[in-house]
Design a protein around this motif. Structure first.
Motif, PDB file in Angstrom:
ATOM      1  N   THR A   1      39.642  51.194  27.133  1.00 48.11           N
ATOM      2  CA  THR A   1      39.757  49.789  27.531  1.00 48.11           C
ATOM      3  C   THR A   1      38.804  49.459  28.665  1.00 48.11           C
ATOM      4  O   THR A   1      38.118  48.420  28.647  1.00 48.11           O
ATOM      5  CB  THR A   1      41.198  49.488  27.962  1.00 48.11           C
ATOM      6  OG1 THR A   1      42.082  49.801  26.886  1.00 48.11           O
ATOM      7  CG2 THR A   1      41.359  48.030  28.330  1.00 48.11           C
TER       8      THR A   1
ATOM      9  N   GLU B   1      35.792  46.679  28.558  1.00 51.90           N
ATOM     10  CA  GLU B   1      35.826  45.544  29.477  1.00 51.90           C
ATOM     11  C   GLU B   1      34.597  45.523  30.383  1.00 51.90           C
ATOM     12  O   GLU B   1      33.996  44.470  30.605  1.00 51.90           O
ATOM     13  CB  GLU B   1      37.104  45.592  30.320  1.00 51.90           C
ATOM     14  CG  GLU B   1      38.375  45.334  29.532  1.00 51.90           C
ATOM     15  CD  GLU B   1      38.365  43.970  28.864  1.00 51.90           C
ATOM     16  OE1 GLU B   1      37.876  43.002  29.480  1.00 51.90           O
ATOM     17  OE2 GLU B   1      38.836  43.875  27.712  1.00 51.90           O
TER      18      GLU B   1
ATOM     19  N   GLU C   1      37.022  47.845  19.536  1.00 55.59           N
ATOM     20  CA  GLU C   1      38.363  47.457  19.970  1.00 55.59           C
ATOM     21  C   GLU C   1      39.423  47.969  19.002  1.00 55.59           C
ATOM     22  O   GLU C   1      40.483  48.444  19.412  1.00 55.59           O
ATOM     23  CB  GLU C   1      38.445  45.935  20.087  1.00 55.59           C
ATOM     24  CG  GLU C   1      37.743  45.374  21.312  1.00 55.59           C
ATOM     25  CD  GLU C   1      38.004  43.895  21.484  1.00 55.59           C
ATOM     26  OE1 GLU C   1      38.117  43.190  20.457  1.00 55.59           O
ATOM     27  OE2 GLU C   1      38.103  43.437  22.635  1.00 55.59           O
TER      28      GLU C   1
ATOM     29  N   LYS D   1      46.620  48.779  29.056  1.00 54.86           N
ATOM     30  CA  LYS D   1      45.367  48.264  28.490  1.00 54.86           C
ATOM     31  C   LYS D   1      45.259  46.750  28.667  1.00 54.86           C
ATOM     32  O   LYS D   1      44.212  46.233  29.080  1.00 54.86           O
ATOM     33  CB  LYS D   1      45.278  48.622  27.003  1.00 54.86           C
ATOM     34  CG  LYS D   1      44.976  50.088  26.723  1.00 54.86           C
ATOM     35  CD  LYS D   1      45.133  50.426  25.262  1.00 54.86           C
ATOM     36  CE  LYS D   1      44.104  49.721  24.399  1.00 54.86           C
ATOM     37  NZ  LYS D   1      42.752  50.244  24.579  1.00 54.86           N
ATOM     38  N   HIS D   2      46.336  46.041  28.360  1.00 53.94           N
ATOM     39  CA  HIS D   2      46.291  44.586  28.488  1.00 53.94           C
ATOM     40  C   HIS D   2      46.212  44.152  29.946  1.00 53.94           C
ATOM     41  O   HIS D   2      45.542  43.152  30.268  1.00 53.94           O
ATOM     42  CB  HIS D   2      47.525  43.967  27.820  1.00 53.94           C
ATOM     43  CG  HIS D   2      47.449  43.948  26.331  1.00 53.94           C
ATOM     44  ND1 HIS D   2      47.904  44.995  25.547  1.00 53.94           N
ATOM     45  CD2 HIS D   2      46.956  43.041  25.462  1.00 53.94           C
ATOM     46  CE1 HIS D   2      47.705  44.722  24.272  1.00 53.94           C
ATOM     47  NE2 HIS D   2      47.135  43.532  24.187  1.00 53.94           N
TER      48      HIS D   2
ATOM     49  N   SER E   1      42.638  44.684  30.936  1.00 49.70           N
ATOM     50  CA  SER E   1      41.819  43.650  30.297  1.00 49.70           C
ATOM     51  C   SER E   1      41.977  42.303  30.985  1.00 49.70           C
ATOM     52  O   SER E   1      41.024  41.532  31.091  1.00 49.70           O
ATOM     53  CB  SER E   1      42.198  43.542  28.821  1.00 49.70           C
ATOM     54  OG  SER E   1      41.466  42.527  28.180  1.00 49.70           O
TER      55      SER E   1
END
Length: 1010
Positions: free
Chosen positions: A494, A498, A830, A954-955, A958
């Protein structure tokens, strides 16, 4: 005294006109100012005469300057030569031309120029065919247009005539090369195509090959007018004003800290990875604002020299754009260079390299001969493997698309350093804790535990201690740090994506790709030809364009999807064949005569199966490529990017499934559905399914990944560089045999480039695909093979220089093309990142023994209920993980030929196998124990917790990392404001200048702004 010599070819007399210099005359080095951009220097004029068939006109003189009668919209802004044309059109009724009027006009115009007139050529002369443009290897200079006027005394450097980069006149630079054979029957198509090329304004010159008279080289040159016209149509962005860098206001305290830091850096040694700035050219376009080229606003652009205003890559791209839209035959599909290449009318089409990549002189003392030489010394040479890449120079020479690939590859390689370090740490942790591992100790000391045979009949009973080595190797990859590494790699993927978005944004800004959008992309000629009858208005441009009906598009997509599904089924069938091979071969190796293979039958089976699987992968890849190409062309994508994305997605699906299907089988299916001794599950009721090794299935997965990864990367590197090297070496060998050692050095550049290998038909697809598949290996099963990032890092360090060497030395120069990002590959990355979280969770929970050990330590071991899970809590784990089987319960077809008397002197009554089942004397023989259900519940819980935790991380990452750096966002906003101010000031300056000139000339005007 000033003399002008006039001569007419074919005439006996020569006229000399002399004129005394007046006070208003200027020396050669001092010219009067020229209207236009202040950066454009004044150059002296020349006079040309061309023939026509109607009337006679002479250019007029206005305000002391000659103005040629030119078509509207073609403003000539030459720097080295400001041309004034005189059109002499002899009357059809009158054959004698009055040259006295011409001389009178010339005396008023010419100041410092000696001119002569070429012979007149009528417009009605026959059109030039192939032979009239062909030169048979001599060095005489022949003009492409017989009516061209030349400047007497203007010398062309001999280097331009001999380096193979210019026409024979040494002035017109070669922008593109076409190659065909005279023996080819497609003569009529070529003649029509070349006639239409000349109609578009391109200049052409032909040359026969020095090595094969049957090969003809067609050299193409785009004049300034053609470049300007199509640059405006293609929205080519060109520099128009230097950038003004905006510095944020800083406090005095921060300035003092920065000064101290810079002073401290001065004491440190120079960074070895940085390139020497003295050897790199100052790439001006990176320091200038750019805007779409416009002939009406040409005075806004920085034009130091019109011959170099458009660089070589841009010129070739414009010529290629023209060639893709020229017809070669009447018909809707008879258009474009690609079709002529596919039907064999032309053998090759390519832009030229800028000379040799080697030089006798050192680049440090004499500088680079050309950009190709500079790229070789600073990028493709093995001596600079540890240095950063000169991405701006790569972009200038090869275009933005190739530059973005190497930028991404360099970023990916740099991000592999922390992953490789952590993976190596996990491996070394396994090495240091190997002697303290309680499980491997118990396996090595279990001489009294006899394991059941792993195959029917021929496989013997074996001691558990015989698998001691495999247990130790398994611990190197399956230890306490494995879970941490799996979480780290999921987060790393990730962070990598990013931060690549941020890096891509900076590159897009520096390379002026921010405003480059897909709507500026041209429609594919094949799509335009097929759907030319159906048109609709483009909602963006408002212009009519070809249109594909929705029903036609859906039907084509359905057929394409069916083809993809069928090919994936072919992959699954190939994996099924590998499974049958493993099942059959393990019994064969168990009965082998050689003791080494007989005692290691399962390892030999796995190794040979992996090698056979690799061969099948390579063979199926050839088939997949043809099927993907057919299905993509069947879909009829609208633009080139849509075609590339569709082809890329198909090829990735095919090759990803082809490469990883066997790995998925070993990781999640091998040994999971085999049954138990006495009740084995069989394939087609015949072959017993393969079991895992007594030390576990992870060793098989490690072997699969290690062998496939090493073989795949070795094969790819050979095919990328070794194969072109061998082919080019063979070509040079044949040339040395025919022309001696000095033959190749005297060849022109087009001949040298033709002998190189062409770039792959699919551009950068193979390079991207290789790296994306490697990224999948590095992330998807990294929990089973922590050394994968290290192997990927070592490969990529070599890969960058291999690709650079290949592009610079072994391949013809590819056509420069623009791109804003890496395209569909980012979406694929991704998807791989998401898949890696799921697969690593299953690898840890299902394939490895991490969860069973954890359950034993907390529930069934010596430390049960104490909340501890150290090595002392694992005592007795091996015995608890093995079940007991009564030998007399074997099926007839499974009963081994040996009774096991070699272990204890008497036939064995019991043997052990890996599972959690009740003993044969229990109320439910061979039923699942409570420990099995505890382990299963713990595995499912771990998968759910691991996935949710990692996805949340991960989110969160991000969300916290913005796509654009803050300083870049501020620069973009301020520069947008400055550009608007500059455009306003430039337009205001131009209008005020025109107003002053009109006042000076005495012309009246009314109601003019401002």
């Amino acid at each position: 005294m000033k003399c002008i010599n006039l001569s007419l070819h074919g005439a006996e007399k020569r006229v000399q006109v002399c004129q005394r210099r007046t006070a208003a005359s200027y020396p050669v080095s001092q010219h009067p100012p020229v209207d236009g951009h202040p950066s454009v220097p004044q150059a002296r004029g020349s006079i040309k005469m061309e023939a026509s068939s109607s009337g006679s006109t002479i250019s007029s003189v206005t305000g002391g300057k000659a103005k040629a009668h030119q078509p509207e919209g073609r403003e000539d802004l030459q720097v080295n030569q400001l041309e004034t044309q005189i059109w002499i059109k002899p009357d059809i009724q009158k054959t004698d031309v009055d040259f006295s009027e011409i001389l009178n006009a010339i005396q008023e115009i010419a100041k410092d120029v000696n001119i002569f007139f070429d012979e007149l050529e009528g417009v009605n002369s026959p059109s030039k065919d192939d032979d009239s443009l062909l030169h048979h290897g001599n060095l005489t200079s022949t003009s492409d247009d017989a009516s061209r006027l030349e400047v007497v005394g203007e010398e062309v450097p001999d280097k331009n005539k001999t380096n193979g980069l210019y026409f024979r006149d040494g002035k017109c630079r070669i922008d593109y090369i076409l190659v065909y054979r005279k023996s080819n029957p497609q003569t009529e198509k070529r003649e029509v195509f070349e006639r239409n090329i000349r109609a578009e304004g391109l200049q052409m010159e032909k040359e026969s090959s020095l090595t094969n008279s049957d090969i003809i080289f067609v050299k193409l040159h785009a004049p300034w007018e053609v470049l300007g016209k199509y640059a405006e149509l293609m929205n080519v962005r060109m520099p128009f004003r230097r950038k003004i860098y905006y510095l944020h206001r800083r406090y005095k305290f921060m300035n003092r800290i920065e000064k101290q830091i810079s002073r401290f850096r001065g004491w440190l040694p120079r960074k070895p990875m940085k390139l020497d700035k003295e050897t790199l050219p100052d790439l001006e376009e990176n320091d200038c604002y750019t805007a779409p080229f416009s002939q009406q606003r040409i005075h806004h652009f920085i034009i130091h020299n019109k011959d170099t205003f458009f660089n070589n890559a841009t010129r070739s791209r414009i010529v290629h754009h023209i060639l893709q839209r020229v017809k070669y035959e009447e018909g809707k599909n008879k258009i474009g260079l690609n079709r002529l290449l596919s039907n064999g009318s032309y053998e090759a089409a390519f832009p030229l390299h800028e000379g040799s990549y080697r030089s006798k002189n050192s680049i440090k003392t004499h500088g680079a001969e050309n950009h190709r030489h500079l790229l070789y010394e600073c990028w493709a040479s093995w001596g600079v493997w540890y240095k950063y890449q000169p991405l701006d120079l790569v972009r200038r020479y090869f275009g933005e698309k190739i530059g973005l690939y190497f930028a991404w590859l360099g970023w990916y390689t740099g991000m592999l350093f922390p992953a490789a370090f952590i993976g190596l740490f996990v491996f070394l942790y396994g090495v240091t804790t190997l002697n303290h591992c309680q499980v491997s100790k118990e396996v090595c000391q279990a001489t009294d535990i006899i394991m059941c045979p792993i195959c029917d009949k021929y496989c013997p009973f074996m001691r558990l201690s015989d698998s001691c080595i495999y247990a130790k190797v398994t611990h190197l990859f399956d230890n306490g740090a494995t879970v941490f590494f799996a979480v780290f790699m999921a987060v790393w993927a990730t962070v990598f994506l990013e931060f690549w978005k941020r890096r891509r944004a900076v590159i897009a800004y520096d390379w002026d790709l921010i405003d480059w959008e897909e709507e500026e992309e041209e429609i594919r000629p094949q799509f335009e030809a097929k759907y030319s009858k159906k048109e609709r208005m483009n909602p963006i441009s408002g212009k009519p364009e070809p249109y594909q009906a929705f029903a036609d598009k859906c039907s084509r997509l359905i057929v394409s999807a069916s083809g993809i599904f069928f090919m994936i089924c072919v992959v699954i069938a190939a994996v099924f064949g590998i499974v049958i091979y493993r099942v059959v071969t393990v019994s064969t190796f168990a009965a082998f005569k050689w003791a080494l293979i007989r005692n290691n039958s399962q390892v030999a089976t796995t190794g040979t199966a992996v090698c056979i699987n690799f061969c099948i992968i390579m063979l199926l890849n050839v088939l997949y490529e043809k099927v993907a190409l057919f299905l993509t062309n069947l879909e009829q994508p609208r633009t080139e990017s849509e075609w590339e994305n569709s082809f890329t997605l198909k090829m990735f699906l095919f090759q990803f499934v082809n490469l990883n299907s066997s790995t998925f089988y070993i990781a999640f299916f091998l040994g999971r559905f085999t049954g138990h001794p006495g009740a084995y599950l069989r394939l087609i009721n015949r072959w017993r399914l393969e079991e895992c090794h007594p030390s576990g299935c992870l060793i098989d997965l490690c072997m699969q990944m290690g062998i496939i990864m090493v073989l795949k990367q070795t094969w790819n590197n050979f095919m990328e560089l070794g194969y072109p090297l061998i082919q080019n070496w063979w070509t040079r060998r044949k040339l040395r045999q025919e022309y001696g050692t000095q033959g190749k050095t005297s060849f022109p550049q087009w001949e040298k480039d033709y002998n190189l290998q062409p770039m792959n038909a699919y551009g950068l697809f193979d390079e991207y695909l290789e790296m994306i598949l490697q990224f999948g290996f590095t992330t998807i099963f990294v929990a089973a093979f922590p050394l994968a990032p290290l192997l990927a890092l070592l490969n990529n360090i070599i890969e960058i220089r291999l690709d650079a060497y290949k592009f610079v030395t072994q391949w013809r120069r590819p056509l420069a093309s623009r791109a804003k990002d890496i395209g569909i590959w980012y979406g694929i990355l991704e998807g791989i990142g998401i898949l890696s979280v799921i697969t690593n969770a299953f690898v840890i929970a299902v394939t490895s023994d991490f969860i069973p050990r954890l359950v034993y330590a907390y529930k069934y071991g010596p430390c049960a209920g104490q909340g501890e899970a150290g090595q002392k809590c694992m005592v007795g784990y091996v015995n608890a993980s093995l079940s007991v089987f009564l030998v007399s319960d074997f099926e007839n077809r499974s009963e081994p030929t040996s009774n096991g008397s070699e272990f204890s002197g008497s036939p064995l009554k019991y043997c052990r196998y890996r599972d959690y089942r009740d003993p044969p004397d229990s109320p439910v023989p061979y039923g699942y124990t409570l420990q099995f259900w505890h382990v299963l519940a713990a595995r499912l819980a771990f998968i759910i917790v691991f996935e949710h935790l990692v996805f949340c991380i991960k989110h969160l990452i991000s969300y916290l990392i913005p796509d654009l750096p803050k300083d870049l966002r501020d620069r973009m906003r301020r520069e947008k404001y400055l550009i608007q101010e500059m455009m306003y000031e430039a337009e205001l300056e131009r209008l005020q200048k025109e107003r002053k000139e009109r006042k000076k000339n005495g012309k009246s005007y009314h109601n003019e702004w401002p």
